[in-house]
Scaffold this motif. Structure first.
Motif, PDB file in Angstrom:
ATOM      1  N   ASN A 118       0.826  -1.203   0.000  1.00 21.98           N
ATOM      2  CA  ASN A 118       0.000   0.000   0.000  1.00 21.98           C
ATOM      3  C   ASN A 118       0.866   1.261   0.000  1.00 21.98           C
ATOM      4  N   SER A 119       1.999   1.200  -0.675  1.00 25.96           N
ATOM      5  CA  SER A 119       2.898   2.340  -0.702  1.00 25.96           C
ATOM      6  C   SER A 119       2.368   3.429  -1.637  1.00 25.96           C
ATOM      7  N   LEU A 120       2.954   4.615  -1.536  1.00 26.26           N
ATOM      8  CA  LEU A 120       2.613   5.706  -2.448  1.00 26.26           C
ATOM      9  C   LEU A 120       2.905   5.307  -3.881  1.00 26.26           C
ATOM     10  N   GLN A 121       4.050   4.645  -4.081  1.00 26.00           N
ATOM     11  CA  GLN A 121       4.424   4.204  -5.421  1.00 26.00           C
ATOM     12  C   GLN A 121       3.398   3.243  -5.997  1.00 26.00           C
ATOM     13  N   ALA A 122       2.983   2.255  -5.201  1.00 21.47           N
ATOM     14  CA  ALA A 122       2.035   1.250  -5.681  1.00 21.47           C
ATOM     15  C   ALA A 122       0.715   1.881  -6.080  1.00 21.47           C
ATOM     16  N   ASN A 123       0.196   2.782  -5.256  1.00 20.19           N
ATOM     17  CA  ASN A 123      -1.080   3.428  -5.558  1.00 20.19           C
ATOM     18  C   ASN A 123      -0.965   4.374  -6.750  1.00 20.19           C
ATOM     19  N   PHE A 124       0.144   5.086  -6.832  1.00 20.34           N
ATOM     20  CA  PHE A 124       0.326   6.023  -7.944  1.00 20.34           C
ATOM     21  C   PHE A 124       0.439   5.274  -9.271  1.00 20.34           C
ATOM     22  N   ILE A 125       1.232   4.210  -9.291  1.00 18.14           N
ATOM     23  CA  ILE A 125       1.401   3.453 -10.535  1.00 18.14           C
ATOM     24  C   ILE A 125       0.089   2.787 -10.937  1.00 18.14           C
TER      25      ILE A 125
END
Length: 389
Positions: A300-307
């Motif tokens: 649930n990281s920022l990277q995962a949600n953004f991508i």
């Protein structure tokens, strides 16, 4: 264009063809997927989705009184009414991100404010009752409810933000432009409403998707009767066209329908070809390997949600296909937060739709709209993932 730029362009084109990696299997497969997606799109979405939508858009442009559009969607309209109607429109229109485009273009060109028009543009494909129910049954009620609430709030918030960001431009547009498309006198309200209702009914039932096994009997009954209901609505469309409209009115309707088809269809197919090349079809890969996506949307990281939001925004999802795709991604390790982010960004946007939206409202407004969708989907995914994980 200056001569040196022409020379540079010729050299660039030459180098592209000179080094074209046709011997690379992934490249040739991506070319195949691009053409295969375009073929599938032509077979599945043009005749029963886009063409009825073009006729509806043409009818709005010709038969709907400008004062009616301005009353409900104009800059001076009651905000609660205009955004309320726009935000729940998807519960009626079970359409994809491309089918909503001619309808959006039509009401915008008739004088609808940017905010309500964008709210309608987002909500049309995002708030689909069948998609919400399917999401809840397959992916869980928590994701289903979050998707429904998020889609309604997104349409209102994004619409309002677009209104306030471009309020000066909108005021100039409302003051300077003549929104009358034709000289047709307004028809009686009941005739216009019923005529549009019949066309929307045909659009809905002609594209009614097959329910999943185990769905309640009501959805199966509608599915089994879809073609009967579609033919009934189409018959009413033909009857109302003959009884209520003159030859001149029908000619202008057809002309306006052609106008939207001429503007939109070439851009859509260009977008579909590009989307197919990069992302492939459902279950198949384009030039971007699927393992790249799997590796960056876990947790649930920022990277995962953004991508997940970016991939969802650019990828093309036909109505209801996003659910099995995300079901597979969840099985491969995708977090619930990124899953919701993709659901909120994916069905409402696609690369083909971005190209057409840019043609309608310009690059700057389109860039801001897409950015708002991606940012809000990312934030929603992070919050949802923190609550549920």
């Amino acid at each position: 264009m200056k001569e040196r730029y022409k020379l540079g362009l010729i050299v660039l084109i030459f180098l592209i063809f000179y080094y074209l990696p046709i011997e690379n299997q992934r490249f040739t497969n991506a070319i195949f997927e691009s053409l295969a997606l375009a073929k599938w799109y032509a077979q599945e979405h043009v005749l029963l989705c886009l063409i009825p939508a073009f006729f509806i858009a043409g009818a709005i442009a010709v038969f709907v009184n400008k004062a009616s559009v301005m009353k409900y969607f104009g800059a001076k309209a009651n905000k609660v009414l205009s955004y309320g109607v726009a935000s729940v429109s998807g519960s009626i229109l079970a359409v994809c991100s491309c089918t909503i485009l001619p309808l959006f273009m039509s009401i915008y060109q008739r004088g609808a404010g940017l905010g309500p028009a964008v709210a309608f543009l987002y909500s049309g494909p995002a708030i689909n009752v069948l998609a919400i129910i399917l999401t809840a049954r397959v992916l869980g009620w928590d994701i289903g409810i979050a998707r429904a609430v998020g889609a309604v709030l997104f349409s209102i918030i994004i619409g309002l933000m677009m209104h306030f960001i471009f309020i000066k431009e909108e005021k100039r547009r409302q003051a300077d432009e003549d929104f009358e498309v034709t000289g047709i006198q307004a028809k009686p309200l009941y005739q216009t409403v019923l005529h549009l209702f019949f066309m929307i009914g045909f659009l809905i039932f002609a594209n009614w998707g097959k329910p999943q096994e185990g769905a309640i009997s009501f959805w199966w009954i509608l599915y089994n009767l879809k073609w009967i209901l579609a033919v009934v609505f189409l018959s009413f469309v033909m009857l109302s066209s003959i009884r209520w409209f003159s030859k001149d009115e029908l000619t202008q309707w057809v002309y306006q329908t052609w106008y939207y088809a001429y503007l939109i269809i070439p851009l859509l197919f260009i977008g579909v070809l590009i989307a197919g090349f990069f992302f492939g079809r459902v279950g198949y890969e384009g030039i971007i390997p699927s393992e790249w996506v799997y590796s960056v949307v876990g947790g649930n990281s920022l990277q995962a949600n953004f991508i997940a939001s970016v991939v969802g925004a650019f990828m093309y999802f036909a109505t209801l296909t996003e659910v099995p795709i995300i079901q597979g991604l969840l099985g491969a390790g995708m977090g619930k937060g990124p899953a919701l982010a993709l659901l909120l960004a994916g069905p409402a946007l696609s690369l083909p739709s971005m190209i057409v939206i840019m043609r309608t409202i310009g690059f700057k407004k389109t860039f801001v709209y897409v950015s708002l969708v991606i940012i809000m989907a990312t934030i929603s995914g992070i919050i949802f993932g923190a609550i549920t994980d």
